[in-house]
Design a protein around this motif. Structure first.
Motif, PDB file in Angstrom:
ATOM      1  N   ALA A  49       2.335  67.786  65.668  1.00  0.00           N
ATOM      2  CA  ALA A  49       2.287  67.876  64.204  1.00  0.00           C
ATOM      3  C   ALA A  49       3.351  68.813  63.635  1.00  0.00           C
ATOM      4  N   LEU A  50       3.957  69.618  64.503  1.00  0.00           N
ATOM      5  CA  LEU A  50       5.016  70.526  64.050  1.00  0.00           C
ATOM      6  C   LEU A  50       5.923  70.842  65.230  1.00  0.00           C
ATOM      7  N   THR A  51       7.210  70.529  65.111  1.00  0.00           N
ATOM      8  CA  THR A  51       8.130  70.854  66.206  1.00  0.00           C
ATOM      9  C   THR A  51       8.681  72.266  66.020  1.00  0.00           C
ATOM     10  N   ASP A  52       9.195  72.838  67.098  1.00  0.00           N
ATOM     11  CA  ASP A  52       9.798  74.175  67.028  1.00  0.00           C
ATOM     12  C   ASP A  52      10.996  74.188  66.085  1.00  0.00           C
ATOM     13  N   GLU A  53      11.743  73.060  66.045  1.00  0.00           N
ATOM     14  CA  GLU A  53      12.922  72.989  65.162  1.00  0.00           C
ATOM     15  C   GLU A  53      12.497  73.137  63.702  1.00  0.00           C
ATOM     16  N   VAL A  54      11.416  72.430  63.348  1.00  0.00           N
ATOM     17  CA  VAL A  54      10.951  72.502  61.952  1.00  0.00           C
ATOM     18  C   VAL A  54      10.444  73.912  61.648  1.00  0.00           C
ATOM     19  N   LEU A  55       9.718  74.483  62.594  1.00  0.00           N
ATOM     20  CA  LEU A  55       9.207  75.842  62.405  1.00  0.00           C
ATOM     21  C   LEU A  55      10.366  76.831  62.199  1.00  0.00           C
ATOM     22  N   ALA A  93      -0.444  75.883  62.010  1.00  0.00           N
ATOM     23  CA  ALA A  93       0.613  76.548  62.776  1.00  0.00           C
ATOM     24  C   ALA A  93       1.647  77.178  61.843  1.00  0.00           C
ATOM     25  N   VAL A  94       2.048  76.479  60.783  1.00  0.00           N
ATOM     26  CA  VAL A  94       3.020  77.060  59.845  1.00  0.00           C
ATOM     27  C   VAL A  94       2.449  78.339  59.231  1.00  0.00           C
TER      28      VAL A  94
END
Ligand code: NAI
Ligand code: MG
Length: 358
Positions: A49-55, A93-94
């Motif tokens: 649901a959330l990649t490290d790149e987006v984070l 997570a965000v």
């Protein structure tokens, strides 16, 4: 250099309302946008649901604007396989990774919409409150599990966690007060819960730093009742994660529609996350009828609390109000009363852009 905004449209109506908001922001200033995936659409594309790149992109942005995540497709996948990734994991997570411990939800009765609330106009007229909800502690983040046929969820709060959210609430009370004495209502269940007793003790001790604020403590069950019986008497409401979640949805009804409520999530430093309170509304996604105003108002909070652009924030707030005063309503707000005109997402967006142009 222009400020960098990461846009996370997400699922359902998310792309429609965030797309409209981007147009509105473009009319207000020079921003550089990066549009990235979160939630169900990220699960489909990347298996999470959330990649490290987006984070990482969020961490290095000036602010993050989110639509909503989730939908029946991913709920069904989880029903088939409980270990399947869930869209809301991206959101949690965000919040956790950016240290966004303070969730601010303003609730003001908009005069033009007073008849859209299920509550009597006489009760809600003049309501103008702010719910400050602790967002990264308590029962949503405690240990949980099953022991045989029993399930458990631990609720834990440290003094430090309570102190930092209490300071945000006291400061917000001072910022909001225009002349009158700032008031803060701290909500707990101190007659039953140990975390609540620590909450009450800690908030009371922080009050010493803010002598100009009048502090009251209210038990959560009583607060839930008073929110609908005398909403105008609240100013800032401070609550832990679970109580704040429930009370802020309850107070949403004071404005008439979930489609109107913005929120801001802030940390100690670094970018904030700004998002409408409502979900991804899969029942109306793709029809061009989603109400974009909660996201516009979230963008106004982003301008105000995240980007230091108070005058642009005020212009956007006033443009939204003007469009409502002229009678334009998306279907969720439309009652058919005289003076109302039903309008879709694109038309409401065009009308707000028109007001900004005046
Ligand atoms: P929801 O808020 O998406 O929808 C509730 C009702 O309000 C629906 O009838 C919907 O059409 C309407 N609605 C919501 N926003 C609207 C808007 N902007 N304009 C017009 N009508 C609007 O809540 P629901 O149905 O419980 O959840 C749907 C999905 O959204 C689920 O997958 C849920 O997990 C997710 N969700 C996501 C949130 C987030 O991303 N922050 C918060 C709440 C739910
Ligand atoms: Mg909620």
């Amino acid at each position: 250099m222009s400020q960098r905004i990461v846009l996370l449209p997400g699922d359902g109506i998310g792309p429609e309302i965030v797309g409209s908001t981007r147009e509105v922001l473009d009319a207000l200033g020079e921003f550089s946008f990066e549009e990235l995936l979160i939630g169900g659409i990220s699960i489909d594309e990347h298996g999470t649901a959330l990649t490290d790149e987006v984070l990482d992109a969020c961490r290095s942005a000036d602010a993050v604007l989110l639509g909503a995540v989730g939908g029946p497709k991913w709920d069904e996948a989880v029903a088939r396989d409980p270990s399947a990734p869930r869209p809301e994991q991206g959101l949690l997570a965000v919040r956790k990774e950016l240290g966004l411990f303070a969730n601010l939800r303003p609730v003001a009765a908009i005069p033009a919409l007073i008849d859209s609330s299920p509550l009597r106009p006489g009760v809600i007229e003049g309501t103008d409150l702010l719910v400050v909800r602790e967002l990264t502690g308590g029962i949503y983040f405690g240990e949980s599990g099953r022991r045989g046929s029993t399930a458990f969820d631990e609720c834990a709060y440290s003094v430090e966690e309570i102190e930092r959210i209490a300071r945000v609430a006291f400061e917000a009370a001072i910022t909001r007060s225009s002349g009158g004495k700032p008031r803060l209502t701290s909500v707990d269940k101190a007659n039953v819960l140990e975390t609540s007793r620590l909450w009450r003790e800690t908030v009371t001790s922080i009050a010493g730093e803010f002598p100009e604020v009048e502090l009251e403590h209210l038990l959560v069950d009583n607060a839930a009742m008073q929110l609908v019986s005398r909403p105008t008497e609240f100013d800032v409401i401070l609550a832990e994660n679970l109580f704040g979640d429930i009370l802020s949805d309850e107070s949403a009804m004071l404005t008439g529609s979930l489609g109107m409520l913005p929120s801001a999530s802030l940390g100690e430093s670094g970018p904030g996350l700004f998002e409408p309170v409502h979900g991804s509304a899969p029942d109306i996604a793709g029809q061009g009828i989603a109400n974009p105003l909660a996201t516009f108002l979230s963008a106004a909070m982003m301008l105000r609390y995240g980007l230091g652009k108070e005058s642009e924030a005020g212009r956007l707030d006033r443009a939204v109000e003007a469009v409502l005063e002229r009678g334009f309503r998306t279907p969720d707000l439309f009652t058919g009363a005289a003076g109302e005109t039903e309008a879709g997402t694109a038309e409401v967006t065009r009308l707000v852009l028109g007001e900004l142009d005046r």
